[in-house]
Design an enzyme around this catalytic site. Structure first.
Site, PDB file in Angstrom:
ATOM      1  N   LYS A 110      26.829  -6.778 -25.715  1.00 31.77           N
ATOM      2  CA  LYS A 110      27.744  -5.684 -24.232  1.00 31.77           C
ATOM      3  C   LYS A 110      27.272  -4.571 -23.757  1.00 31.77           C
ATOM      4  O   LYS A 110      28.117  -3.914 -22.589  1.00 31.77           O
ATOM      5  CB  LYS A 110      28.899  -6.057 -24.764  1.00 31.77           C
ATOM      6  CG  LYS A 110      29.858  -7.178 -24.990  1.00 31.77           C
ATOM      7  CD  LYS A 110      30.966  -6.860 -25.966  1.00 31.77           C
ATOM      8  CE  LYS A 110      31.776  -7.944 -26.477  1.00 31.77           C
ATOM      9  NZ  LYS A 110      32.468  -8.406 -27.714  1.00 31.77           N
ATOM     10  N   ARG A 136      28.479 -13.405 -46.259  1.00 30.27           N
ATOM     11  CA  ARG A 136      30.055 -12.501 -45.779  1.00 30.27           C
ATOM     12  C   ARG A 136      31.315 -13.579 -46.565  1.00 30.27           C
ATOM     13  O   ARG A 136      31.160 -14.214 -46.392  1.00 30.27           O
ATOM     14  CB  ARG A 136      30.173 -12.454 -44.234  1.00 30.27           C
ATOM     15  CG  ARG A 136      29.257 -11.835 -43.744  1.00 30.27           C
ATOM     16  CD  ARG A 136      29.476 -10.826 -43.084  1.00 30.27           C
ATOM     17  NE  ARG A 136      28.667  -9.772 -42.737  1.00 30.27           N
ATOM     18  CZ  ARG A 136      29.249  -8.839 -42.032  1.00 30.27           C
ATOM     19  NH1 ARG A 136      30.019  -8.929 -41.057  1.00 30.27           N
ATOM     20  NH2 ARG A 136      28.021  -8.503 -41.320  1.00 30.27           N
ATOM     21  N   ARG A 175      44.703  -8.789 -32.042  1.00 28.33           N
ATOM     22  CA  ARG A 175      44.941  -9.087 -30.567  1.00 28.33           C
ATOM     23  C   ARG A 175      45.227 -10.856 -30.380  1.00 28.33           C
ATOM     24  O   ARG A 175      46.189 -11.347 -31.936  1.00 28.33           O
ATOM     25  CB  ARG A 175      43.642  -8.830 -30.095  1.00 28.33           C
ATOM     26  CG  ARG A 175      42.590 -10.198 -31.037  1.00 28.33           C
ATOM     27  CD  ARG A 175      41.232  -9.362 -31.279  1.00 28.33           C
ATOM     28  NE  ARG A 175      40.810  -8.469 -31.341  1.00 28.33           N
ATOM     29  CZ  ARG A 175      39.180  -7.233 -31.281  1.00 28.33           C
ATOM     30  NH1 ARG A 175      38.702  -7.914 -30.537  1.00 28.33           N
ATOM     31  NH2 ARG A 175      39.341  -6.545 -32.456  1.00 28.33           N
ATOM     32  N   PRO A 222      34.868  -7.924 -20.226  1.00 28.61           N
ATOM     33  CA  PRO A 222      33.748  -7.935 -20.133  1.00 28.61           C
ATOM     34  C   PRO A 222      32.526  -8.309 -21.534  1.00 28.61           C
ATOM     35  O   PRO A 222      32.745  -8.178 -22.213  1.00 28.61           O
ATOM     36  CB  PRO A 222      33.272  -6.808 -19.508  1.00 28.61           C
ATOM     37  CG  PRO A 222      34.254  -5.954 -18.998  1.00 28.61           C
ATOM     38  CD  PRO A 222      35.194  -6.218 -20.118  1.00 28.61           C
ATOM     39  N   GLU A 223      32.070  -9.515 -22.174  1.00 28.96           N
ATOM     40  CA  GLU A 223      31.814  -9.912 -22.636  1.00 28.96           C
ATOM     41  C   GLU A 223      29.958  -9.897 -22.407  1.00 28.96           C
ATOM     42  O   GLU A 223      29.876  -9.745 -21.039  1.00 28.96           O
ATOM     43  CB  GLU A 223      31.955 -11.235 -23.679  1.00 28.96           C
ATOM     44  CG  GLU A 223      33.353 -11.045 -24.003  1.00 28.96           C
ATOM     45  CD  GLU A 223      34.588 -11.670 -24.748  1.00 28.96           C
ATOM     46  OE1 GLU A 223      33.451 -13.104 -25.067  1.00 28.96           O
ATOM     47  OE2 GLU A 223      35.257 -11.960 -24.187  1.00 28.96           O
ATOM     48  N   ARG A 250      40.664   2.190 -18.089  1.00 29.01           N
ATOM     49  CA  ARG A 250      40.528   2.183 -19.000  1.00 29.01           C
ATOM     50  C   ARG A 250      40.530   3.266 -19.431  1.00 29.01           C
ATOM     51  O   ARG A 250      40.868   3.897 -20.762  1.00 29.01           O
ATOM     52  CB  ARG A 250      41.816   1.360 -19.496  1.00 29.01           C
ATOM     53  CG  ARG A 250      42.740  -0.028 -19.636  1.00 29.01           C
ATOM     54  CD  ARG A 250      42.695  -1.448 -19.572  1.00 29.01           C
ATOM     55  NE  ARG A 250      43.400  -1.172 -20.674  1.00 29.01           N
ATOM     56  CZ  ARG A 250      43.192  -2.278 -21.547  1.00 29.01           C
ATOM     57  NH1 ARG A 250      42.989  -3.207 -20.841  1.00 29.01           N
ATOM     58  NH2 ARG A 250      44.398  -2.161 -22.476  1.00 29.01           N
TER      59      ARG A 250
END
Length: 299
Positions: A61, A174, A284, A2-3, A125
């Site tokens: 989120k 950054r 990921r 879910p985003e 989970r």
DNA sequence: CCGGACTCCTGGTTGC
DNA sequence: TGCAACCAGGAGTCCG
């Protein structure tokens, strides 16, 4: 996972059911879903039972429902905070409907305008959680309250108060790769692995392009593509939404049929026809077109 | 400030 | 067929 779009679909679907409703019963089947609650299960149950619920809100989120505890005035503002984690769902059900096997927490709610409903928090989970948290000033917009555990989370790109110029300025300072920055919820929130890959593909940017070398026009293009991909997913999630049942996690919630990069490894790039690659990055998968999305070195 | 490693966790899939 | 290993990753924390 879910985003932002999936969480927003839940928020919007929950709103007519819970705004103005009162919690009449709370069942905690698995206390692990309260990991982020500061107190034991009994405390959570005590404080939620009898609480009046307001319209749910969202940042990135994170989802929260402001609550008016049975105690009444004098109490500081609080909210039920919900994070879906990797596999969380919020389901609206009839009170006597069978429960999903993986239901961790369940509420019965009464509303002056419609029949009693059940709100089930299902989470395979258990990376998701529920908790009661106090509301604090967000800091940038006076009077705008967010749960304390959300206060470090940046505004999301669909938020009216999102400051584009400030985002570009922070990005330029950054010293990291662009995908890492997109996934950093303290810089810009709501984006997860799927929509990061999709937006980067659309903007033709390599996931490890250093943020400092990203030109302002390309950064603007990227932010526009982020909004486009989130907006499309939102529209599709919205169309498949059934007012009776909210389903977050199901494939229906994702616009999997319109993915260009995520999970498309081995498939031709819809733009140039070369094969999409999957690389391990940040523990990921990163999916991208090695031709369309190349690291550009500053000259 | 940055990045990597580790933690939480289980159902579905893969491999022998 | 049966079982074990493996994989998915959002977010927080810790450490170098």
């Amino acid at each position: 996972m879910p985003e932002l779009p999936e969480v927003e679909v839940v928020r919007a679907g929950l709103e007519p059911a819970v705004a103005g409703a009162t919690v009449t019963a709370v069942n905690v089947f698995d206390g692990r879903s309260l990991r982020r609650h500061d107190g034991p299960s009994e405390d959570f149950v005590d404080r939620m039972t009898g609480a009046r619920l307001a319209a749910p809100r969202r940042r990135g989120k994170f989802l929260w429902v402001p609550i008016d505890p049975p105690g009444g005035s004098g109490h500081e503002a609080e909210a039920l905070v919900v994070h879906l984690g990797m596999s969380g769902q919020v389901l609206l059900r009839e009170p006597d409907a069978p429960r999903d096997r993986l239901t961790r927490i369940s509420f019965d709610i009464a509303h002056p305008l419609h029949p009693v409903l059940r709100v089930d928090f299902v989470d395979q989970r258990i990376f998701g959680s529920m908790s009661i948290d106090r509301l604090v000033e967000s800091g940038d917009v006076p009077g705008d309250l967010v749960p304390s555990q959300v206060s470090h989370i940046a505004r999301d790109p669909m938020d009216r108060a999102f400051d584009d110029a400030a985002f570009f300025a922070k990005l330029a300072k950054r010293n990291t790769g662009i995908k890492r920055a997109l996934l950093d919820q303290t810089l810009i929130s709501g984006i997860g692995n799927i929509y990061a890959d999709e937006a980067l593909w659309a903007a033709r940017i390599h996931y490890d392009q250093p943020t400092a070398t990203l030109s302002r026009p390309r950064a603007k293009t990227l932010l526009a593509e982020v909004r486009l991909v989130l907006g499309k997913a939102l529209a599709e999630g919205g169309t498949s939404f059934d007012a009776q049942y909210l389903n977050v996690n199901g494939e229906s919630g994702y616009f999997s049929h319109s993915l260009n990069a995520y999970g498309q490894q081995g498939e031709p790039c819809p733009r140039c026809g070369r094969l999409i690659v999957r690389e391990q990055f940040m523990n990921r998968g990163s999916h991208f077109c090695p031709f369309c999305q190349r690291i550009r070195t500053a000259r």
